[in-house]
Design a protein around this motif. Structure first.
Motif, PDB file in Angstrom:
ATOM      1  N   GLU A 160       0.823  -1.203   0.000  1.00 58.81           N
ATOM      2  CA  GLU A 160       0.000   0.000   0.000  1.00 58.81           C
ATOM      3  C   GLU A 160       0.860   1.257   0.000  1.00 58.81           C
ATOM      4  OE1 GLU A 160      -3.535  -1.970   2.803  1.00 58.81           O
ATOM      5  OE2 GLU A 160      -2.680  -0.020   3.320  1.00 58.81           O
ATOM      6  N   VAL A 161       0.397   2.302  -0.676  1.00 63.02           N
ATOM      7  CA  VAL A 161       0.940   3.647  -0.531  1.00 63.02           C
ATOM      8  C   VAL A 161      -0.234   4.626  -0.501  1.00 63.02           C
ATOM      9  CG1 VAL A 161       3.126   3.129  -1.705  1.00 63.02           C
ATOM     10  CG2 VAL A 161       1.220   4.074  -3.019  1.00 63.02           C
ATOM     11  N   VAL A 162      -0.066   5.692   0.254  1.00 65.11           N
ATOM     12  CA  VAL A 162      -1.105   6.714   0.362  1.00 65.11           C
ATOM     13  C   VAL A 162      -0.629   7.961  -0.372  1.00 65.11           C
ATOM     14  CG1 VAL A 162      -2.323   8.239   1.949  1.00 65.11           C
ATOM     15  CG2 VAL A 162      -2.063   5.815   2.496  1.00 65.11           C
ATOM     16  N   VAL A 163      -1.424   8.404  -1.343  1.00 67.05           N
ATOM     17  CA  VAL A 163      -1.055   9.561  -2.163  1.00 67.05           C
ATOM     18  C   VAL A 163      -2.266  10.475  -2.312  1.00 67.05           C
ATOM     19  CG1 VAL A 163       0.706   8.273  -3.438  1.00 67.05           C
ATOM     20  CG2 VAL A 163      -1.642   8.369  -4.322  1.00 67.05           C
ATOM     21  N   LYS A 164      -2.019  11.659  -2.844  1.00 66.09           N
ATOM     22  CA  LYS A 164      -3.122  12.595  -3.077  1.00 66.09           C
ATOM     23  C   LYS A 164      -3.997  12.118  -4.234  1.00 66.09           C
ATOM     24  CE  LYS A 164      -1.078  16.810  -1.247  1.00 66.09           C
ATOM     25  NZ  LYS A 164      -0.645  18.201  -1.516  1.00 66.09           N
TER      26      LYS A 164
END
Length: 468
Positions: free
Chosen positions: A435-439
């Motif tokens: 997982e990665v959290v981005v705009k």
């Protein structure tokens, strides 16, 4: 979303499992002749004997380490954001909260003019556990008519309340309960060592579940059930407050910044502190996930039945994205000055003391003379891999626009790696990052529809529901 929405129908199965026929049963017996053959083959293999001599006196990883891979992963990167100290989650599973608060504090430190600042991780954990207990007790009521041995009920009772979580769960806590500086609710013995606290919470919740199911079976009305749930939740509140302290409803905030200028805000609430000093719009972020299973197409929205912590809080939503896209968006965020929250299977192919990850850092195949290799999809399908830990990406080494390695802020203290910062070879990102959290605004057009489309609902026990 009710936890029962994605529960598939299950047929009855024998309590003892499948029974082989007579021929199969005979073949299943591990005979003395078979064991003699295994023993002879092992002793005839000179390399196996050498490995036995080595591994019985030395740790497996010291034997399997590919030294050329280790020395070929320098800690320097072309783009680095961190100029701060790491945090330490101690003996707790709060990595997801630490990583989220570490992301938030980057902007907050600039607002306050402080190089060293931490939010209270204890405060965030307190509210997560109380909210999650309420969430879980609601699931118990929703499944009160399920048979005692149902898969869903067994899953719920197996882990009523742990430390782990997901990005959207952190957002729900921050937006509802705000944040406070660490000094407003400092660590306690139990926040830094959660085993005893969690044990007592599980006992209380499991006992409460039996009581609620008993009331439902006796035909109790909704008001009676809700009052029983409230009583159980009050017990959770009591246990948490004994172990973690009482969370502040307001606190006095004043500080001296790094330029030696004194500031006084006076009395403020946790929500006011969040509104005033958190610079990120948390609703502008989305969690991208690499679900490698071929029957789960990229570009699809995913969620997991019953996954969450705050009733009425943020929906846990993933966008299933190609791993290369996840890398590109993470690198772009770092180039733009913002670290990236990410989740991974942290224990695979890691040299902890030196702080290095690479997909082929250890040659376990060579130690055993076996082919242990699996694809990422195979590891997920077989239960060999899932997200287990969350951290921050704070740097990336780019060569001609391509990532070669990544700098990682961990929350395991400063004893290992580069004072607590680790270096990840890009090969490891592809295999073990989930997982990665981005705009949301950074997403390519191919993924934007998944921000609003109806998500595929995975069952509660799906590996994509693993908590960091």
């Amino acid at each position: 979303m009710s936890i029962t929405e994605a529960t598939p129908a299950t047929g009855s199965t024998s309590a003892t499992g499948p029974k082989p026929d007579a021929a199969r049963a005979s073949a299943d017996v591990l005979t003395a002749e078979t064991l003699d053959e295994f023993r002879s083959d092992f002793l005839a293999d000179a390399n196996a004997v050498r490995m036995q001599n080595a591994v019985t006196r030395t740790t497996l990883d010291d034997i399997a380490l590919r030294r050329d891979r280790f020395v070929g992963i320098p800690s320097t990167v072309s783009h680095r954001l961190d100029d701060w100290k790491v945090t330490n989650q101690m003996k707790s599973g709060r990595c997801w909260l630490f990583a989220a608060l570490n992301l938030l504090r980057v902007g907050t430190k600039k607002e306050l003019g402080l190089k060293d600042f931490e939010f209270s991780q204890n405060y965030a954990m307190y509210w997560d556990k109380l909210e999650r207990a309420n969430f879980w007790l609601g699931d118990i009521l929703d499944t009160s008519q399920d048979e005692a041995g149902s898969r869903l009920l067994t899953f719920l009772l197996s882990e009523p309340l742990g430390d782990g979580g997901q990005w959207d769960m952190a957002v729900s806590i921050f937006e509802k309960h705000g944040v406070v500086p660490q000094e407003a609710m400092p660590e306690t013995e139990s926040s830094s060592n959660t085993a005893k606290l969690n044990t007592q919470l599980r006992v209380h919740l499991r006992k409460s579940a039996l009581s609620l199911r008993g009331l439902a079976a006796d035909g109790a009305d909704e008001a009676t059930l809700e009052e029983a749930k409230r009583s159980a939740l009050q017990g959770v509140h009591r246990i948490l407050t004994v172990h973690l302290g009482t969370p502040p409803t307001s606190f006095e905030w004043q500080w001296t910044d790094d330029a030696k200028t004194f500031h006084r805000d006076g009395v403020t609430t946790p929500q006011e502190f969040f509104d005033r000093y958190v610079t990120l719009d948390l609703q502008d972020y989305v969690c991208l996930v690499d679900d490698p299973r071929r029957d789960h197409p990229k570009g699809e929205a995913l969620t997991v039945a019953g996954l969450g912590n705050v009733r009425g809080g943020s929906e846990v939503r993933y966008v299933n994205a190609p791993i290369q896209t996840m890398k590109e968006l993470a690198a772009a965020s770092i180039r733009n000055g913002e670290p990236v929250w990410f989740g991974c299977d942290v224990g695979k192919q890691v040299l902890r003391k030196e702080g290095r990850w690479a997909a082929d850092l250890f040659d376990y195949d060579g130690v055993y003379g076996l082919d242990l290799g699996m694809t990422k999809e195979e590891r997920v399908l077989s239960g060999d891999s899932a997200m287990t830990h969350a951290m921050l990406l704070t740097g990336v080494d780019l060569d001609d626009g391509e990532a070669r390695r990544w700098r990682v802020e961990n929350s395991w203290g400063d004893a290992n790696g580069d004072q607590g910062f680790y270096t990840m070879d890009d090969s490891w990102f592809a295999e073990y990052v989930f997982e990665v959290v981005v705009k949301k605004s950074a997403l390519p057009e191919s993924l934007r529809a998944a921000l609003t489309s109806e998500p595929r609902i995975l069952p509660a026990w799906d590996p994509m529901g693993a908590l960091a």
